[in-house]
Scaffold this motif. Structure first.
Motif, PDB file in Angstrom:
ATOM      1  N   ALA A  29       0.833  -1.207   0.000  1.00 43.16           N
ATOM      2  CA  ALA A  29       0.000   0.000   0.000  1.00 43.16           C
ATOM      3  C   ALA A  29       0.864   1.253   0.000  1.00 43.16           C
ATOM      4  O   ALA A  29       0.372   2.352  -0.270  1.00 43.16           O
ATOM      5  CB  ALA A  29      -0.921   0.019   1.216  1.00 43.16           C
ATOM      6  N   ARG A  30       2.155   1.095   0.311  1.00 43.66           N
ATOM      7  CA  ARG A  30       3.056   2.234   0.362  1.00 43.66           C
ATOM      8  C   ARG A  30       3.354   2.758  -1.047  1.00 43.66           C
ATOM      9  O   ARG A  30       3.188   2.039  -2.040  1.00 43.66           O
ATOM     10  CB  ARG A  30       4.357   1.849   1.075  1.00 43.66           C
ATOM     11  CG  ARG A  30       4.155   1.367   2.510  1.00 43.66           C
ATOM     12  CD  ARG A  30       5.479   1.001   3.160  1.00 43.66           C
ATOM     13  NE  ARG A  30       6.337   2.167   3.275  1.00 43.66           N
ATOM     14  CZ  ARG A  30       6.402   2.976   4.341  1.00 43.66           C
ATOM     15  NH1 ARG A  30       5.656   2.723   5.397  1.00 43.66           N
ATOM     16  NH2 ARG A  30       7.198   4.014   4.350  1.00 43.66           N
ATOM     17  N   ALA A  31       3.841   3.998  -1.106  1.00 43.03           N
ATOM     18  CA  ALA A  31       4.008   4.671  -2.400  1.00 43.03           C
ATOM     19  C   ALA A  31       5.425   4.605  -2.960  1.00 43.03           C
ATOM     20  O   ALA A  31       5.659   5.072  -4.077  1.00 43.03           O
ATOM     21  CB  ALA A  31       3.586   6.137  -2.265  1.00 43.03           C
ATOM     22  N   GLU A  32       6.390   4.029  -2.223  1.00 45.29           N
ATOM     23  CA  GLU A  32       7.762   4.019  -2.716  1.00 45.29           C
ATOM     24  C   GLU A  32       7.873   3.247  -4.037  1.00 45.29           C
ATOM     25  O   GLU A  32       7.332   2.138  -4.170  1.00 45.29           O
ATOM     26  CB  GLU A  32       8.701   3.383  -1.682  1.00 45.29           C
ATOM     27  CG  GLU A  32       8.964   4.245  -0.467  1.00 45.29           C
ATOM     28  CD  GLU A  32       7.983   4.015   0.667  1.00 45.29           C
ATOM     29  OE1 GLU A  32       8.243   4.464   1.782  1.00 45.29           O
ATOM     30  OE2 GLU A  32       6.935   3.374   0.406  1.00 45.29           O
ATOM     31  N   PRO A  33       8.587   3.808  -5.023  1.00 45.62           N
ATOM     32  CA  PRO A  33       8.694   3.132  -6.335  1.00 45.62           C
ATOM     33  C   PRO A  33       9.382   1.781  -6.250  1.00 45.62           C
ATOM     34  O   PRO A  33       9.111   0.891  -7.073  1.00 45.62           O
ATOM     35  CB  PRO A  33       9.496   4.129  -7.183  1.00 45.62           C
ATOM     36  CG  PRO A  33      10.167   5.045  -6.205  1.00 45.62           C
ATOM     37  CD  PRO A  33       9.273   5.121  -5.018  1.00 45.62           C
ATOM     38  N   GLU A  34      10.284   1.599  -5.280  1.00 42.31           N
ATOM     39  CA  GLU A  34      10.946   0.304  -5.146  1.00 42.31           C
ATOM     40  C   GLU A  34       9.930  -0.803  -4.855  1.00 42.31           C
ATOM     41  O   GLU A  34      10.061  -1.931  -5.357  1.00 42.31           O
ATOM     42  CB  GLU A  34      11.985   0.354  -4.011  1.00 42.31           C
ATOM     43  CG  GLU A  34      13.138   1.298  -4.256  1.00 42.31           C
ATOM     44  CD  GLU A  34      12.879   2.697  -3.706  1.00 42.31           C
ATOM     45  OE1 GLU A  34      13.853   3.433  -3.503  1.00 42.31           O
ATOM     46  OE2 GLU A  34      11.691   3.045  -3.466  1.00 42.31           O
ATOM     47  N   LEU A  35       8.913  -0.463  -4.056  1.00 41.29           N
ATOM     48  CA  LEU A  35       7.909  -1.467  -3.717  1.00 41.29           C
ATOM     49  C   LEU A  35       6.975  -1.730  -4.901  1.00 41.29           C
ATOM     50  O   LEU A  35       6.507  -2.862  -5.089  1.00 41.29           O
ATOM     51  CB  LEU A  35       7.121  -1.024  -2.488  1.00 41.29           C
ATOM     52  CG  LEU A  35       7.944  -0.948  -1.196  1.00 41.29           C
ATOM     53  CD1 LEU A  35       7.113  -0.399  -0.055  1.00 41.29           C
ATOM     54  CD2 LEU A  35       8.507  -2.322  -0.831  1.00 41.29           C
ATOM     55  N   ALA A  36       6.697  -0.697  -5.691  1.00 38.22           N
ATOM     56  CA  ALA A  36       5.893  -0.909  -6.897  1.00 38.22           C
ATOM     57  C   ALA A  36       6.624  -1.852  -7.857  1.00 38.22           C
ATOM     58  O   ALA A  36       6.002  -2.732  -8.480  1.00 38.22           O
ATOM     59  CB  ALA A  36       5.595   0.423  -7.571  1.00 38.22           C
ATOM     60  N   ARG A  37       7.930  -1.667  -7.978  1.00 40.70           N
ATOM     61  CA  ARG A  37       8.712  -2.549  -8.864  1.00 40.70           C
ATOM     62  C   ARG A  37       8.721  -3.980  -8.317  1.00 40.70           C
ATOM     63  O   ARG A  37       8.597  -4.948  -9.086  1.00 40.70           O
ATOM     64  CB  ARG A  37      10.144  -2.020  -8.987  1.00 40.70           C
ATOM     65  CG  ARG A  37      11.032  -2.900  -9.859  1.00 40.70           C
ATOM     66  CD  ARG A  37      10.609  -2.871 -11.316  1.00 40.70           C
ATOM     67  NE  ARG A  37      11.292  -3.883 -12.119  1.00 40.70           N
ATOM     68  CZ  ARG A  37      10.798  -5.087 -12.397  1.00 40.70           C
ATOM     69  NH1 ARG A  37       9.603  -5.443 -11.938  1.00 40.70           N
ATOM     70  NH2 ARG A  37      11.471  -5.945 -13.139  1.00 40.70           N
ATOM     71  N   LEU A  38       8.872  -4.117  -7.002  1.00 45.34           N
ATOM     72  CA  LEU A  38       8.845  -5.442  -6.399  1.00 45.34           C
ATOM     73  C   LEU A  38       7.490  -6.113  -6.622  1.00 45.34           C
ATOM     74  O   LEU A  38       7.425  -7.286  -7.002  1.00 45.34           O
ATOM     75  CB  LEU A  38       9.149  -5.347  -4.903  1.00 45.34           C
ATOM     76  CG  LEU A  38       8.945  -6.631  -4.094  1.00 45.34           C
ATOM     77  CD1 LEU A  38       9.767  -7.782  -4.656  1.00 45.34           C
ATOM     78  CD2 LEU A  38       9.284  -6.386  -2.625  1.00 45.34           C
ATOM     79  N   GLU A  39       6.419  -5.379  -6.421  1.00 45.12           N
ATOM     80  CA  GLU A  39       5.094  -5.963  -6.599  1.00 45.12           C
ATOM     81  C   GLU A  39       4.900  -6.438  -8.040  1.00 45.12           C
ATOM     82  O   GLU A  39       4.347  -7.515  -8.286  1.00 45.12           O
ATOM     83  CB  GLU A  39       4.002  -4.967  -6.210  1.00 45.12           C
ATOM     84  CG  GLU A  39       2.611  -5.568  -6.241  1.00 45.12           C
ATOM     85  CD  GLU A  39       1.542  -4.612  -5.768  1.00 45.12           C
ATOM     86  OE1 GLU A  39       0.405  -5.066  -5.558  1.00 45.12           O
ATOM     87  OE2 GLU A  39       1.826  -3.406  -5.610  1.00 45.12           O
ATOM     88  N   ALA A  40       5.370  -5.646  -9.003  1.00 43.09           N
ATOM     89  CA  ALA A  40       5.254  -6.054 -10.410  1.00 43.09           C
ATOM     90  C   ALA A  40       6.039  -7.337 -10.662  1.00 43.09           C
ATOM     91  O   ALA A  40       5.569  -8.244 -11.368  1.00 43.09           O
ATOM     92  CB  ALA A  40       5.751  -4.934 -11.314  1.00 43.09           C
ATOM     93  N   ALA A  41       7.234  -7.434 -10.061  1.00 43.84           N
ATOM     94  CA  ALA A  41       8.036  -8.646 -10.236  1.00 43.84           C
ATOM     95  C   ALA A  41       7.358  -9.852  -9.610  1.00 43.84           C
ATOM     96  O   ALA A  41       7.402 -10.971 -10.151  1.00 43.84           O
ATOM     97  CB  ALA A  41       9.425  -8.434  -9.618  1.00 43.84           C
ATOM     98  N   LEU A  42       6.715  -9.642  -8.472  1.00 46.40           N
ATOM     99  CA  LEU A  42       6.007 -10.739  -7.819  1.00 46.40           C
ATOM    100  C   LEU A  42       4.841 -11.232  -8.671  1.00 46.40           C
ATOM    101  O   LEU A  42       4.580 -12.440  -8.762  1.00 46.40           O
ATOM    102  CB  LEU A  42       5.509 -10.297  -6.439  1.00 46.40           C
ATOM    103  CG  LEU A  42       6.601 -10.002  -5.399  1.00 46.40           C
ATOM    104  CD1 LEU A  42       5.983  -9.412  -4.144  1.00 46.40           C
ATOM    105  CD2 LEU A  42       7.397 -11.263  -5.066  1.00 46.40           C
ATOM    106  N   HIS A  43       4.144 -10.314  -9.316  1.00 46.55           N
ATOM    107  CA  HIS A  43       3.041 -10.719 -10.182  1.00 46.55           C
ATOM    108  C   HIS A  43       3.558 -11.527 -11.378  1.00 46.55           C
ATOM    109  O   HIS A  43       2.900 -12.491 -11.816  1.00 46.55           O
ATOM    110  CB  HIS A  43       2.248  -9.499 -10.648  1.00 46.55           C
ATOM    111  CG  HIS A  43       1.240  -9.031  -9.652  1.00 46.55           C
ATOM    112  ND1 HIS A  43       0.059  -9.697  -9.422  1.00 46.55           N
ATOM    113  CD2 HIS A  43       1.238  -7.962  -8.804  1.00 46.55           C
ATOM    114  CE1 HIS A  43      -0.631  -9.066  -8.486  1.00 46.55           C
ATOM    115  NE2 HIS A  43       0.057  -8.016  -8.095  1.00 46.55           N
ATOM    116  N   GLU A  44       4.719 -11.161 -11.897  1.00 45.87           N
ATOM    117  CA  GLU A  44       5.314 -11.956 -12.976  1.00 45.87           C
ATOM    118  C   GLU A  44       5.613 -13.369 -12.495  1.00 45.87           C
ATOM    119  O   GLU A  44       5.348 -14.359 -13.196  1.00 45.87           O
ATOM    120  CB  GLU A  44       6.594 -11.293 -13.474  1.00 45.87           C
ATOM    121  CG  GLU A  44       6.396 -10.024 -14.284  1.00 45.87           C
ATOM    122  CD  GLU A  44       7.712  -9.528 -14.857  1.00 45.87           C
ATOM    123  OE1 GLU A  44       8.414 -10.327 -15.515  1.00 45.87           O
ATOM    124  OE2 GLU A  44       8.045  -8.339 -14.630  1.00 45.87           O
ATOM    125  N   ALA A  45       6.175 -13.468 -11.299  1.00 48.54           N
ATOM    126  CA  ALA A  45       6.498 -14.781 -10.744  1.00 48.54           C
ATOM    127  C   ALA A  45       5.233 -15.582 -10.459  1.00 48.54           C
ATOM    128  O   ALA A  45       5.204 -16.813 -10.658  1.00 48.54           O
ATOM    129  CB  ALA A  45       7.323 -14.619  -9.470  1.00 48.54           C
TER     130      ALA A  45
END
Length: 562
Positions: free
Chosen positions: A416-432
């Protein structure tokens, strides 16, 4: 609304205000029969039943009003609030979304939509709706309160300022003070946070959420001996009831003191011997404390109670007693009533393993159900994510009631946080996750995971755990997930030592629950790796004694609409 229908609504509301509930209900029913096409009368009747706590009746009336007048925003907002109360925020948000043009002219539409989206864990959508609410009515106390709660859950850097502003508009609001204490603690201002919870305990001693938060913050501040002693003073008050004792036992169970919890509940049951909630809690605590026979005596005393919570707890205790065939029969009642019950499936699997039942292989042994996947992230991206997680743990503490032992856990939903690093991590998790789904066995309507194999999935909970120097995760399950996970960011050097410290164990039940069973899988943690597995599988870790082990974990669920 016609004059006659409006007159009925006014009369019925007046009767309700005077405490004549049955007469008011009867008058509304007569009015709806006489004026079946009056959407506003149906909405008024829904409001009446909502205030009386009859949520299902209220919802049906609000939905009737909407069917008659699809653009009646008042009815849509009321239906959304009701859905939120009964735990269906996804439906509430979906109901409000098509009405934004007409809703723009309705006070509170955007605020209530933001609240529903927040409760549904759709945080980006909630932020957009909250921005609209603030633009239209920036000084409204309810809007300020809603923004404060959203800021807390999203880890907004301005959360303390937002809560302070809301407090100036809602002076003395205990829920805002509750949120303020959490925000101050996350910011490292623990003495100030404890001042807030001390105030809550003093002025609202019967509010169990305030009592539990005060215990959690005292524990986080290092008070391991007396962190829950404020419960004793509250329990001694004449107006104290069973909920005080249940909350007290909950925090003791949450720090692995089930024996103390059972003793507290025994005191409570001396006062209320027939209270089923106290009895169930005591039986569970006795079992966790190693007194399975004493727990069974409580279960036998309440043998006529057949709710799923009782059957699940009975099945767990029968496993402790070694009666796995009897346990399986008890758990089958739960799965017949609630086929998606994660705890019942996890315990049933232990029964099958103890009995050599081949259904265990169907549930947890099929290829592809447990996978390790390298996250599609560059080295620089992994370094940036690791640095951010390290900063977030600076003011995190060991929580009460979670699996982590001797470590810290981040508060709120990490993604839920806004940091771009976490957005990138979440996108990578969805790929996995997509990779994992592609490797699963075919869909199977009887299987708790494979039945939802081809549905849309989403992350519904996310957090980070850090173990420094020592610590582990106790064996546990995530009862509200379809799929569970662990991704690794820092790994101690000792993972390659004897005993495999820090390794993930899958399938190893908690001590004393199903003697003789061990792990089904052990996984060596590696930075940048994600492990995915069914939530029905017990999991924990082997203790570390030095170094740092930092993970990100999350739960996955299928969308409510499939």
């Amino acid at each position: 609304m016609t004059a006659s229908a409006q007159s009925i609504a006014v009369q019925a509301s007046a009767l309700a205000a005077q405490g004549h509930d049955q007469q008011a209900a009867a008058l509304f029913e007569q009015g709806l029969a006489a004026f079946p096409q009056e959407a506003r009368l149906a909405n008024s009747a829904g409001n009446f039943h909502f205030k009386a706590g009859r949520m299902e009746t209220a919802l049906a009336l609000f939905e009737r009003a909407l069917a008659l007048a699809p653009g009646l925003v008042e009815a849509a907002v009321n239906a959304a609030i009701t859905l939120g109360r009964i735990g269906q925020p996804d439906r509430a948000a979906a109901l409000l979304a098509p009405l934004e043009q007409v809703g723009d002219r309705h006070p509170g539409y955007w605020r209530i939509r933001a609240d529903c989206e927040r409760q549904a864990k759709c945080f980006r959508a909630a932020e957009r709706s909250m921005a609209r609410a603030l633009a239209q009515d920036p000084g409204h106390p309810n809007t300020a309160r809603s923004r404060a709660r959203l800021s807390l859950e999203c880890g907004d850097p301005e959360v303390i300022a937002h809560i302070e502003q809301a407090l100036t508009l809602n002076r003395g609001d205990p829920e805002l003070l509750f949120d303020y204490a959490q925000a101050l603690a996350v910011d490292g201002q623990m003495p100030e946070a404890l001042e807030c919870t001390t105030t809550l305990v003093k002025h609202l001693p019967g509010w169990t959420e305030g009592l539990k938060l005060h215990a959690e913050l005292r524990w986080a501040a290092g008070d391991r001996a007396q962190f829950a002693d404020h419960f004793a003073a509250v329990a001694a008050m004449p107006q104290a009831g069973p909920p005080i004792y249940l909350a007290w036992s909950e925090v003791l169970d949450g720090v692995d003191r089930p024996g103390e919890s059972a003793a507290i509940l025994e005191r409570a049951r001396d006062i209320w011997p027939d209270d089923p909630d106290l009895a169930l809690a005591q039986a569970v605590s006795l079992g966790e404390a190693g007194s399975a026979q004493a727990a069974q005596a409580v279960f036998d005393r309440f043998a006529d109670l057949a709710a799923p919570a009782w059957s699940t707890a009975r099945g767990r205790n029968l496993l402790r007693l070694g009666e796995f065939a009897h346990a399986e029969r008890e758990l089958a009642k739960v799965l017949a009533a609630t086929p998606d019950d994660v705890a019942a499936w996890a315990l049933t699997d232990l029964c099958w393993r103890l009995g050599g039942d081949a259904r265990h292989d169907w549930l947890h042994g099929q290829p592809g159900l447990v996978r390790s996947i390298a996250l599609p992230l560059a080295a620089a991206e992994r370094e940036a994510i690791t640095a951010l997680l390290t900063r977030l743990h600076q003011h995190s503490a060991m929580p009460i009631g979670q699996s982590v032992k001797r470590g810290s856990q981040t508060k709120g939903a990490l993604f839920a946080r806004a940091e771009p690093e976490l957005a990138r991590l979440e996108a990578a998790l969805h790929e996995a996750m997509a990779d994992y789904r592609a490797g699963l066995p075919p869909a199977d309507p009887r299987h708790p995971l494979l039945a939802r194999r081809d549905d849309s999935w989403r992350i519904v909970g996310s957090w980070s755990i850090r173990l420094d120097g020592e610590g582990h995760h106790a064996a546990h399950i995530h009862p509200h997930g379809l799929l569970s996970s662990a991704s690794y960011w820092l790994v101690p050097d000792e993972v390659d030592a004897d005993g495999e410290p820090g390794w993930l164990e899958l399938g190893n039940p908690p001590p004393g629950l199903a003697e003789g069973l061990g792990s089904l899988h052990t996984v060596r943690p590696r930075p940048g790796m994600l492990v995915l597995f069914p939530s029905t599988l017990y999991h924990g870790t082997r203790p570390i004694t030095q170094g740092t082990r930092m993970t990100v974990a999350f739960d996955v669920n299928a969308n409510a609409n499939g």
